[in-house]
Design an enzyme around this catalytic site. Structure first.
Site, PDB file in Angstrom:
ATOM      1  N   SER A 135       0.872  -1.187   0.000  1.00 23.91           N
ATOM      2  CA  SER A 135       0.000   0.000   0.000  1.00 23.91           C
ATOM      3  C   SER A 135       0.896   1.220   0.000  1.00 23.91           C
ATOM      4  CB  SER A 135      -0.869   0.018   1.250  1.00 23.91           C
ATOM      5  OG  SER A 135      -1.466   1.284   1.411  1.00 23.91           O
ATOM      6  N   TYR A 149      -1.842  -1.037  10.205  1.00 20.10           N
ATOM      7  CA  TYR A 149      -1.878  -1.499   8.809  1.00 20.10           C
ATOM      8  C   TYR A 149      -0.691  -0.900   8.050  1.00 20.10           C
ATOM      9  CZ  TYR A 149      -3.402  -1.641   3.899  1.00 20.10           C
ATOM     10  OH  TYR A 149      -3.463  -1.810   2.535  1.00 20.10           O
TER      11      TYR A 149
HETATM   12  N1  LIG Z   1      -8.670  -1.158  -1.236  1.00 19.48           N
HETATM   13  C1  LIG Z   1      -7.714  -0.311  -0.897  1.00 19.48           C
HETATM   14  O1  LIG Z   1      -7.975   0.890  -0.618  1.00 19.48           O
HETATM   15  C2  LIG Z   1      -6.275  -0.769  -0.886  1.00 19.48           C
HETATM   16  C3  LIG Z   1      -5.280   0.221  -0.922  1.00 19.48           C
HETATM   17  C4  LIG Z   1      -3.947  -0.173  -0.900  1.00 19.48           C
HETATM   18  C5  LIG Z   1      -3.625  -1.511  -0.840  1.00 19.48           C
HETATM   19  N2  LIG Z   1      -4.601  -2.447  -0.785  1.00 19.48           N
HETATM   20  C6  LIG Z   1      -4.219  -3.860  -0.692  1.00 19.48           C
HETATM   21  O2  LIG Z   1      -4.757  -4.585  -1.767  1.00 19.48           O
HETATM   22  C7  LIG Z   1      -4.939  -5.945  -1.367  1.00 19.48           C
HETATM   23  C8  LIG Z   1      -6.351  -6.385  -1.737  1.00 19.48           C
HETATM   24  O3  LIG Z   1      -7.263  -5.560  -1.016  1.00 19.48           O
HETATM   25  P1  LIG Z   1      -8.768  -5.301  -1.504  1.00 19.48           P
HETATM   26  O4  LIG Z   1      -8.956  -3.856  -1.580  1.00 19.48           O
HETATM   27  O5  LIG Z   1      -9.074  -6.138  -2.674  1.00 19.48           O
HETATM   28  O6  LIG Z   1      -9.538  -5.827  -0.177  1.00 19.48           O
HETATM   29  P2  LIG Z   1     -10.873  -6.721  -0.012  1.00 19.48           P
HETATM   30  O7  LIG Z   1     -11.876  -6.338  -1.028  1.00 19.48           O
HETATM   31  O8  LIG Z   1     -11.213  -6.616   1.434  1.00 19.48           O
HETATM   32  O9  LIG Z   1     -10.371  -8.194  -0.353  1.00 19.48           O
HETATM   33  C9  LIG Z   1      -9.461  -8.834   0.502  1.00 19.48           C
HETATM   34  C10 LIG Z   1      -9.170 -10.238  -0.015  1.00 19.48           C
HETATM   35  O10 LIG Z   1      -8.200 -10.837   0.856  1.00 19.48           O
HETATM   36  C11 LIG Z   1      -8.721 -12.083   1.312  1.00 19.48           C
HETATM   37  N3  LIG Z   1      -8.238 -12.389   2.652  1.00 19.48           N
HETATM   38  C12 LIG Z   1      -8.332 -11.634   3.776  1.00 19.48           C
HETATM   39  N4  LIG Z   1      -7.815 -12.294   4.813  1.00 19.48           N
HETATM   40  C13 LIG Z   1      -7.390 -13.492   4.347  1.00 19.48           C
HETATM   41  C14 LIG Z   1      -6.794 -14.625   4.941  1.00 19.48           C
HETATM   42  N5  LIG Z   1      -6.484 -14.679   6.245  1.00 19.48           N
HETATM   43  N6  LIG Z   1      -6.502 -15.690   4.149  1.00 19.48           N
HETATM   44  C15 LIG Z   1      -6.789 -15.661   2.836  1.00 19.48           C
HETATM   45  N7  LIG Z   1      -7.351 -14.626   2.204  1.00 19.48           N
HETATM   46  C16 LIG Z   1      -7.648 -13.553   2.978  1.00 19.48           C
HETATM   47  C17 LIG Z   1     -10.248 -11.932   1.272  1.00 19.48           C
HETATM   48  O11 LIG Z   1     -10.890 -13.201   1.111  1.00 19.48           O
HETATM   49  P3  LIG Z   1     -11.567 -14.049   2.287  1.00 19.48           P
HETATM   50  O12 LIG Z   1     -12.225 -13.079   3.223  1.00 19.48           O
HETATM   51  O13 LIG Z   1     -12.511 -14.935   1.526  1.00 19.48           O
HETATM   52  O14 LIG Z   1     -10.469 -14.829   2.912  1.00 19.48           O
HETATM   53  C18 LIG Z   1     -10.398 -11.128  -0.009  1.00 19.48           C
HETATM   54  O15 LIG Z   1     -10.365 -11.975  -1.125  1.00 19.48           O
HETATM   55  C19 LIG Z   1      -4.634  -5.994   0.134  1.00 19.48           C
HETATM   56  O16 LIG Z   1      -3.333  -6.471   0.345  1.00 19.48           O
HETATM   57  C20 LIG Z   1      -4.743  -4.539   0.560  1.00 19.48           C
HETATM   58  O17 LIG Z   1      -3.955  -4.262   1.690  1.00 19.48           O
HETATM   59  C21 LIG Z   1      -5.923  -2.110  -0.819  1.00 19.48           C
END
Ligand SMILES: NC(=O)c1ccc[n+]([C@@H]2O[C@H](COP(=O)([O-])OP(=O)(O)OC[C@H]3O[C@@H](n4cnc5c(N)ncnc54)[C@H](OP(=O)(O)O)[C@@H]3O)[C@@H](O)[C@H]2O)c1
Length: 253
Positions: A135, A149
């Site tokens: 991030s 985080y």
């Molecule tokens: N959205 C943002 O603003 C943002 C910004 C910067 C970086 N990111 C990064 O981008 C990545 C994806 O985030 P996103 O925005 O797509 O979030 P999201 O919509 O909340 O999706 C998170 C994903 O991670 C999986 N997950 C969570 N805990 C897990 C565990 N213990 N084991 C296996 N899978 C797990 C969830 O699936 P299950 O719940 O089914 O396990 C889901 O598929 C993350 O690393 C996040 O930190 C996001």
């Protein structure tokens, strides 16, 4: 040429959009997350070359089994993407031991398990691409309510850089990449630990499709680090710290 790709966190958000777009261009996928039913649906929508394996990335054994399943299914893995992650909504003085442990488990140890699981295979082949989704907050910590985080993503940034250093001389065809999105309009905010019930849309957020476009470019043309929304991210550094130079200037004080 189509690739074999493992994606963690593929049941929702960035990982799900990435899976669908990579499948559409012919890549073979092994999708991972905890929610098996949702994953199955995502895999089905991706077509015949998409498989799934229910995985909790905070458990090393699960991640090793995911690697084994991918190798059994495809024979090799070209790209491994540590994308699963979770936020938190707490300032530093409110953090409990459990909060910090959860952030480190889901954002740092998860990726460490992935790196340690797949690197022996990459070394054996002399090639491969490891991508860690971090991030922008891991580089510039300007959202204090995401404290632990941001700290966990900073740790991930360091591990990623150090792995790249260790491989560079002996394994020039193993690429280690870091992806730093800014805010992205997924379920991330509402899925965050202690998220307030009214978590709303974040201003200047990218769509997951925009982030995925940058990630697909990265898969095709590996590089060390990418910011997925550099103009907005530069503006944020200016707003909170005065600019990149001013942020770095702290090092000289
Ligand atoms: N959205 C943002 O603003 C943002 C910004 C910067 C970086 N990111 C990064 O981008 C990545 C994806 O985030 P996103 O925005 O797509 O979030 P999201 O919509 O909340 O999706 C998170 C994903 O991670 C999986 N997950 C969570 N805990 C897990 C565990 N213990 N084991 C296996 N899978 C797990 C969830 O699936 P299950 O719940 O089914 O396990 C889901 O598929 C993350 O690393 C996040 O930190 C996001």
């Amino acid at each position: 040429m189509s690739k074999t790709i493992v994606i963690t966190g593929a049941s929702a958000g960035i990982g799900m959009v990435l899976a669908k777009q990579l499948a559409a261009r012919g890549d073979a996928l092994m999708l991972a997350a905890r929610s098996a039913d949702v994953l199955r649906q995502v895999a089905r929508s991706c077509g015949r070359e998409a498989y799934y394996y229910a995985t909790d990335v905070t458990r090393r054994q699960d991640v090793n089994r995911l690697r084994d399943e991918a190798l059994r299914t495809f024979g090799n893995v070209d790209v491994w993407i540590n994308n699963a992650g979770r936020g938190i909504t707490r300032n530093v003085l409110e953090l409990t031991d459990e909060d910090l442990d959860e952030m480190m488990a889901v954002n740092v140890k998860s990726a460490l398990y992935g790196m340690q699981a797949i690197l022996p295979h990459f070394k054996e082949r002399g090639e491969g691409h490891l991508i860690n989704v971090s991030s922008f907050l891991g580089r510039i910590p300007f959202a204090s309510f995401r404290s632990a985080y941001s700290a966990s993503k900073s740790a991930l940034n360091s591990l990623t850089a150090n792995l790249r250093m260790d491989l560079r001389a002996e394994y020039p065809n193993i690429h280690v990449s870091l992806v730093m999105p800014g805010a992205v309009s997924t379920g991330f905010a509402v899925n965050s630990l202690h998220a307030p019930a009214d978590s709303g849309p974040v201003p200047m957020a990218q769509t997951p499709e925009e982030v995925v476009a940058a990630m697909i470019e990265l898969i095709d043309h590996p590089q060390a680090e990418i910011y997925t929304n550099p103009d907005v991210q530069l503006e944020q550094v200016k707003r909170y710290y005065g600019g990149v130079g001013e942020f770095e200037e702290n090092m000289r004080r």
